[in-house]
Design an enzyme around this catalytic site. Structure first.
Site, short mmCIF file in Angstrom:
data_model
loop_
_atom_site.label_atom_id
_atom_site.label_comp_id
_atom_site.label_asym_id
_atom_site.label_seq_id
_atom_site.Cartn_x
_atom_site.Cartn_y
_atom_site.Cartn_z
N SER A 49 0.88 -1.03 -0.09
CA SER A 49 -0.05 0.06 -0.01
C SER A 49 0.81 1.21 -0.17
CB SER A 49 -0.94 0.01 1.22
OG SER A 49 -0.11 0.22 2.39
N ASP A 81 -1.28 -1.92 -3.93
CA ASP A 81 -2.68 -2.20 -3.35
C ASP A 81 -3.14 -0.63 -3.22
OD1 ASP A 81 -5.04 -3.08 -2.15
OD2 ASP A 81 -4.22 -2.96 -0.04
N ASP A 103 -7.48 2.82 -7.84
CA ASP A 103 -8.49 2.70 -6.93
C ASP A 103 -9.29 4.15 -7.29
OD1 ASP A 103 -10.42 2.86 -5.38
OD2 ASP A 103 -9.30 2.47 -3.47
N GLU A 133 -11.32 -0.64 -9.46
CA GLU A 133 -12.42 -1.03 -8.52
C GLU A 133 -13.74 -0.09 -8.73
OE1 GLU A 133 -11.58 -0.86 -4.26
OE2 GLU A 133 -13.51 -0.46 -3.78
N HIS A 177 -13.03 -2.69 4.70
CA HIS A 177 -11.65 -2.92 5.44
C HIS A 177 -11.51 -3.02 7.05
CE1 HIS A 177 -10.66 -1.44 1.42
NE2 HIS A 177 -9.78 -2.33 1.42
N HIS A 208 -11.74 -7.19 -1.70
CA HIS A 208 -11.16 -6.30 -0.80
C HIS A 208 -11.80 -6.69 0.60
CE1 HIS A 208 -8.25 -3.57 -2.83
NE2 HIS A 208 -8.89 -4.27 -3.70
N GLY A 209 -11.12 -6.32 1.76
CA GLY A 209 -11.90 -6.29 2.94
C GLY A 209 -12.15 -7.72 3.54
P1 13P Z 1 -8.84 -6.46 5.09
O1 13P Z 1 -8.66 -5.23 6.22
O2 13P Z 1 -9.89 -7.20 5.51
O3 13P Z 1 -7.47 -7.18 5.69
O4 13P Z 1 -8.65 -6.05 3.90
C1 13P Z 1 -7.28 -5.75 3.30
C2 13P Z 1 -7.43 -5.06 1.87
O5 13P Z 1 -8.53 -5.00 1.35
C3 13P Z 1 -6.36 -4.51 1.50
O6 13P Z 1 -6.47 -3.69 0.17
O1 G3H Z 2 -6.79 -1.45 2.18
C1 G3H Z 2 -6.05 -1.01 3.18
C2 G3H Z 2 -4.96 -1.94 3.51
O2 G3H Z 2 -5.31 -2.64 4.64
C3 G3H Z 2 -3.69 -1.33 3.61
O3 G3H Z 2 -3.53 -0.49 4.86
O4 G3H Z 2 -2.98 1.63 3.99
O5 G3H Z 2 -2.68 1.07 6.61
O6 G3H Z 2 -1.15 0.18 4.55
P1 G3H Z 2 -2.66 0.69 4.97
ZN ZN Z 3 -8.26 -3.04 0.01
#
Ligand code: 13P
Ligand code: G3H
Ligand code: ZN
Ligand code: NA
Length: 306
Positions: A49, A81, A103, A133, A177, A208-209
């Site tokens: 990310s 990501d 995104d 997305e 998320h 995701h999530g």
């Molecule tokens: P979670 O918060 O459910 O682990 O999802 C992670 C995610 O979608 C990262 O893009």
């Molecule tokens: O979707 C988000 C991911 O869980 C990454 O989280 O932006 O805190 O690294 P972050």
């Molecule tokens: Zn995500």
């Protein structure tokens, strides 16, 4: 070796399973995931990310991946990501990522298409795969917060994919998320997923999530001084069902965070005299490995698919 997700998703789609996309932020997380993949002979997606790039630094991320590739012969995707704009996607494409997510889910439909299309043109010129997305997940998505999710409209999904040229599509069907996904009963809109899948046969979808927030770690964290409260994720049987359908990539970050933190809290409680980071990072890394191996084997169905 680092590979494109293209063939990986073709196999997953045909085989009725999904590949896990795990967020990486430091060495122990990378090592834990690679160890699980090696153990299970599974394809892997390691995703980074903007926050991870900021935390670890671009150079460290790339060198960790280089080291990881010397530690495995598995097919591994290096994925961006939640790429928030064109520039970040362009930057990681140059750095050697094999896949990017652009995104634009927070943008109006036409603007999301325009941004995605621009990233697709840049990425495809380098043979890089593009996830986009459509629809909005509840909760906090990077800097963009949306109180209520807007589920993906199936007809719009078809139009979006056709016009933007993206290679996979993340959809909103009720996941979110973070560690607090459902207030009442956990519910995903499988009818919607099925409809989208039917309208685009062969096309890989992304969820995701998708952390399941294992209660053993919630309880462990809470028992040893944490205030994680009543965190809840997506039940594993729902993830199994999604994996058997058009969903080819399932994103997991929260479960990694939770597993490491719970185990480290326990370690500190049981060994208050320890102050060598290796003492608590070793069980934390093992917990990541075991949790990821469990998902690969018992939830995603990608054991032995490398
Ligand atoms: P979670 O918060 O459910 O682990 O999802 C992670 C995610 O979608 C990262 O893009
Ligand atoms: O979707 C988000 C991911 O869980 C990454 O989280 O932006 O805190 O690294 P972050
Ligand atoms: Zn995500
Ligand atoms: Na699938």
């Amino acid at each position: 070796p680092l590979v494109s997700p293209k063939e990986m998703f073709e196999k997953a789609y045909a085989g009725g399973y999904a590949v896990g996309a795990f967020n990486v932020n430091n060495m122990e997380i990378v090592q834990g995931i690679i160890a699980a993949g090696n153990q299970e002979r599974s394809p892997l997606i390691l995703q980074v990310s903007a926050g991870a790039r900021k935390y670890a630094g671009e150079n460290y991320i790339m060198k960790l991946m280089e080291a990881a590739m010397q530690d495995t012969d598995l097919p591994v995707v290096l994925h961006l990501d939640h790429g928030q704009n064109f520039e970040i996607c362009e930057m990681v494409i140059k750095a050697g990522f094999t896949s990017v997510m652009v995104d634009g889910s927070h943008l109006p439909f036409e603007e999301n298409i325009a941004l995605t299309k621009r990233v697709v043109e840049c990425a495809h010129a380098q043979g890089v795969f593009v996830e986009a997305e459509l629809g909005r997940l509840a909760g906090v998505e990077e800097d963009v917060s949306s109180e209520h999710s807007i589920y993906t409209d199936p007809d719009q999904a078809v139009e979006f994919v056709e016009r933007s040229g993206c290679d996979s599509l993340a959809i909103a069907i009720g996941t979110s998320h973070g560690a607090y996904k459902f207030k009442g009963e956990a519910k995903l809109d499988f009818d919607r997923l099925e409809k989208i899948g039917k309208l685009m046969p062969g096309y890989p979808l992304v969820l995701h999530g998708s952390s399941s927030v294992p209660q053993e770690f919630v309880e462990m964290a809470n028992k040893y001084g944490g205030t994680v409260g009543s965190a809840r994720g997506v039940p594993e049987d729902m993830l199994r069902r999604a994996a058997s359908m058009a969903v080819c990539k399932i994103n997991i970050d929260t479960d990694i965070r939770l597993a490491m933190t719970a185990v480290i809290r326990k370690h500190f409680a049981e060994h208050p005299d320890h102050f060598d980071p290796r003492q608590y990072l070793t069980p934390a890394r093992d917990a990541v490995r075991d949790m990821v191996a469990h998902k690969i084997r018992n939830v995603l169905g990608c054991s032995g698919k490398a």
